[in-house]
Design an enzyme around this catalytic site. Structure first.
Site, PDB file in Angstrom:
ATOM      1  N   HIS A 145       0.821  -1.201   0.000  1.00 52.35           N
ATOM      2  CA  HIS A 145       0.000   0.000   0.000  1.00 52.35           C
ATOM      3  C   HIS A 145       0.863   1.262   0.000  1.00 52.35           C
ATOM      4  O   HIS A 145       2.040   1.235   0.359  1.00 52.35           O
ATOM      5  CB  HIS A 145      -0.938  -0.007   1.200  1.00 52.35           C
ATOM      6  CG  HIS A 145      -2.094  -0.940   1.045  1.00 52.35           C
ATOM      7  ND1 HIS A 145      -3.131  -1.020   1.953  1.00 52.35           N
ATOM      8  CD2 HIS A 145      -2.389  -1.840   0.066  1.00 52.35           C
ATOM      9  CE1 HIS A 145      -4.006  -1.925   1.550  1.00 52.35           C
ATOM     10  NE2 HIS A 145      -3.572  -2.442   0.408  1.00 52.35           N
ATOM     11  N   GLU A 150       0.884   3.879   1.884  1.00 54.66           N
ATOM     12  CA  GLU A 150       1.403   4.322   3.177  1.00 54.66           C
ATOM     13  C   GLU A 150       2.713   3.612   3.533  1.00 54.66           C
ATOM     14  O   GLU A 150       3.673   4.233   3.999  1.00 54.66           O
ATOM     15  CB  GLU A 150       0.370   4.060   4.287  1.00 54.66           C
ATOM     16  CG  GLU A 150      -0.958   4.771   4.081  1.00 54.66           C
ATOM     17  CD  GLU A 150      -1.992   3.908   3.376  1.00 54.66           C
ATOM     18  OE1 GLU A 150      -3.165   3.947   3.776  1.00 54.66           O
ATOM     19  OE2 GLU A 150      -1.614   3.192   2.420  1.00 54.66           O
ATOM     20  N   CYS A 188      -5.698   1.056   6.111  1.00 58.61           N
ATOM     21  CA  CYS A 188      -6.162  -0.250   6.580  1.00 58.61           C
ATOM     22  C   CYS A 188      -5.413  -0.620   7.860  1.00 58.61           C
ATOM     23  O   CYS A 188      -4.471   0.059   8.268  1.00 58.61           O
ATOM     24  CB  CYS A 188      -5.942  -1.309   5.499  1.00 58.61           C
ATOM     25  SG  CYS A 188      -4.194  -1.704   5.215  1.00 58.61           S
ATOM     26  N   CYS A 244      -1.530  -1.179   7.374  1.00 62.27           N
ATOM     27  CA  CYS A 244      -0.770   0.072   7.278  1.00 62.27           C
ATOM     28  C   CYS A 244      -0.754   0.805   8.615  1.00 62.27           C
ATOM     29  O   CYS A 244       0.230   1.470   8.955  1.00 62.27           O
ATOM     30  CB  CYS A 244      -1.372   0.970   6.200  1.00 62.27           C
ATOM     31  SG  CYS A 244      -1.164   0.335   4.521  1.00 62.27           S
TER      32      CYS A 244
END
Length: 488
Positions: free
Chosen positions: A397, A399, A423, A426
């Protein structure tokens, strides 16, 4: 990939107590050894075996060495140079091996007609870096020539960003924004006070030796050129201006001369598209956070600065002439996250993240597969026969990538700007990295267990959460022109 083997010579010398036979025996496993007589002296040429790549042109019965990475190298005296067709064949071979690995381990066939392919309209790194410079120019208060700059290292990480403006703590409401002219006193113009974008970007960076510098303006002036050379920048990429908009042509000519003498590559940016539009989703429930002026004493400080200008420059400034449509910091960082998302190959969801510490951008990331993992072969689907036929076990992801691409080891106290609420996976990275604030655009997966788990951990860890909607819904970045026309 191959490279020419770098060989050195080693002569036996008893004065150093070197047992040549023992030395050669100890390195035999890892090096090619050529023993020859030269003018009566024993000369031993030792070449690292890892420099000699085997491309399958030798019989399998020949001796070879396997490195810890599983790459095979021949131990004979084959050629050091690698023809282009050999490289292509090697890449095709690796491509086929990865396909077979996926079929064997996951049952996924990337050649299947229904296999979802990566997004084709992602922007190139060149466009991303120049667009970042153009976006940064929208932070400038200069009403005449707003300019932005972006510095990129060898790993394609943005390590410095800047825009033109007055020095820190020097009021942009009091100092003059008047362009230099023969009819205007020098101290009544912006020229003696303005810090150019290139200087600000370099001063906000660490080690920039060997880096590339992208500037949304013309060729840097001679003062900036001297700083660029002394900082060790290796290449300057600028937007090409017409001669009538070029400004001080003598200063630009001096820059070109110095760049050429210093061996710095200088080139005009060529974009595949004239412009690029960035958009942010609108959320009527979210309130736009307005940045407050954080000056000690407020109006008293402003009046003190006016007194300085009256006394030293004989200039009375009662009304500021700076640009009034400047992007706020929150808007700037979120639009930069949106720009970064344009690099993602995900055909369904493109997300970008921007990591900020003390208003300095210290990390950028977008969603994609790990380094070295083919985005042409791994699956991009959201649903499949099994989880291994979807993107979810493989994708990183935005992040996480922003955190892993950080330019400083310690980012404690930083803020993370991201399009989607993080999420739970992360969230763990964010907390462990010491990030103290998360600013997001949307929370459309709010009711999922993953986002609930994120909120639980964020609240326990004391992470500040803030949803922000930019004042401007979209920005139009002109990549090949001198001005920006932005919609409200």
């Amino acid at each position: 990939m191959s490279s020419t083997a770098a060989s050195g010579s080693l002569k036996p010398d008893d004065s150093f107590g070197v047992d040549t036979a023992q030395t050669l025996s100890s390195v035999h496993k890892d090096y090619h050894i050529n023993h020859q007589m030269t003018d009566g002296d024993d000369q031993v040429s030792i070449t690292p075996a890892a420099k000699r790549v085997k491309f399958g042109s030798h019989d399998s019965s020949e001796s070879s060495t396997v490195t810890p990475h599983g790459v095979k190298y021949c131990s004979c005296s084959c050629s050091d140079t690698t023809p282009r067709d050999a490289k292509d064949n090697n890449n095709k071979l690796r491509h086929a091996e990865i396909k077979e690995l996926l079929r064997r381990e996951t049952g996924y066939d990337s050649d299947h007609p229904d296999a979802m392919q990566k997004r084709k309209d992602y922007i190139s790194f060149e466009e991303f870096f120049m667009a970042t410079a153009v976006l940064s120019s929208l932070r400038s208060k200069d009403p005449h020539h707003p300019c932005g700059c972006c510095i990129v290292d060898a790993r394609n990480r943005i390590i410095g960003i800047g825009y033109n403006g007055f020095p820190m703590n020097c009021s942009d409401d009091v100092l003059p924004w008047v362009e230099p002219s023969k009819n205007v006193p020098f101290l009544h113009t912006y020229e003696p006070y303005l810090v150019h974008a290139e200087i600000n970007a370099i001063l906000c960076s660490g080690d920039v030796r060997g880096a590339r510098l992208y500037v949304s303006g013309d060729i840097p002036c001679s003062d900036c050129a001297k700083t660029i050379i002394q900082a060790g920048i290796s290449e300057v990429i600028y937007k090409e201006y017409s001669m009538e908009n070029r400004g001080n042509s003598e200063s630009k000519t001096a820059s070109e001369v110095m760049f050429k003498m210093a061996g710095i590559k200088l080139r005009a940016f060529a974009a595949s598209a004239e412009e690029m539009r960035l958009t942010c989703p609108v959320n009527d429930e979210a309130q736009s956070s307005k940045e407050e002026l954080k000056r000690k004493g407020g109006d008293l400080i402003l009046e003190h600065h006016r007194d300085i200008m009256r006394k030293e420059a004989n200039l009375d400034v009662s009304v500021s002439t700076k640009r009034d449509d400047v992007l706020s910091w929150d808007d700037y960082f979120l639009f930069l996250a949106q720009l970064t998302a344009r690099r993602s190959k995900d055909p369904n969801t493109q997300v970008g993240a921007c990591l900020v510490l003390n208003k300095r951008i210290v990390g950028l990331g977008y969603n994609g597969f790990p380094v070295g993992c083919s985005d042409d072969l791994l699956p991009w689907a959201r649903q499949g026969e099994s989880e291994l036929h979807t993107k979810y076990p493989f994708v990183c992801h935005a992040e996480v990538n922003a955190i892993m691409n950080r330019i400083f080891p310690n980012i404690r106290g930083a803020s993370l700007y991201v399009a989607l609420f993080p999420c739970n996976s992360c969230a763990k990275y964010i907390i462990q990295a010491g990030i103290r604030e998360v600013v997001y655009l949307e929370d459309k997966y709010r009711d999922t267990d993953g986002c609930r788990a994120s909120r639980i951990m964020f609240q326990m860890a004391g992470i500040q959460l803030r949803q922000h909607t930019p004042v401007k819904k979209s920005l139009l970045l002109q990549l090949n022109r001198t001005t920006n026309n932005n919609d409200p």
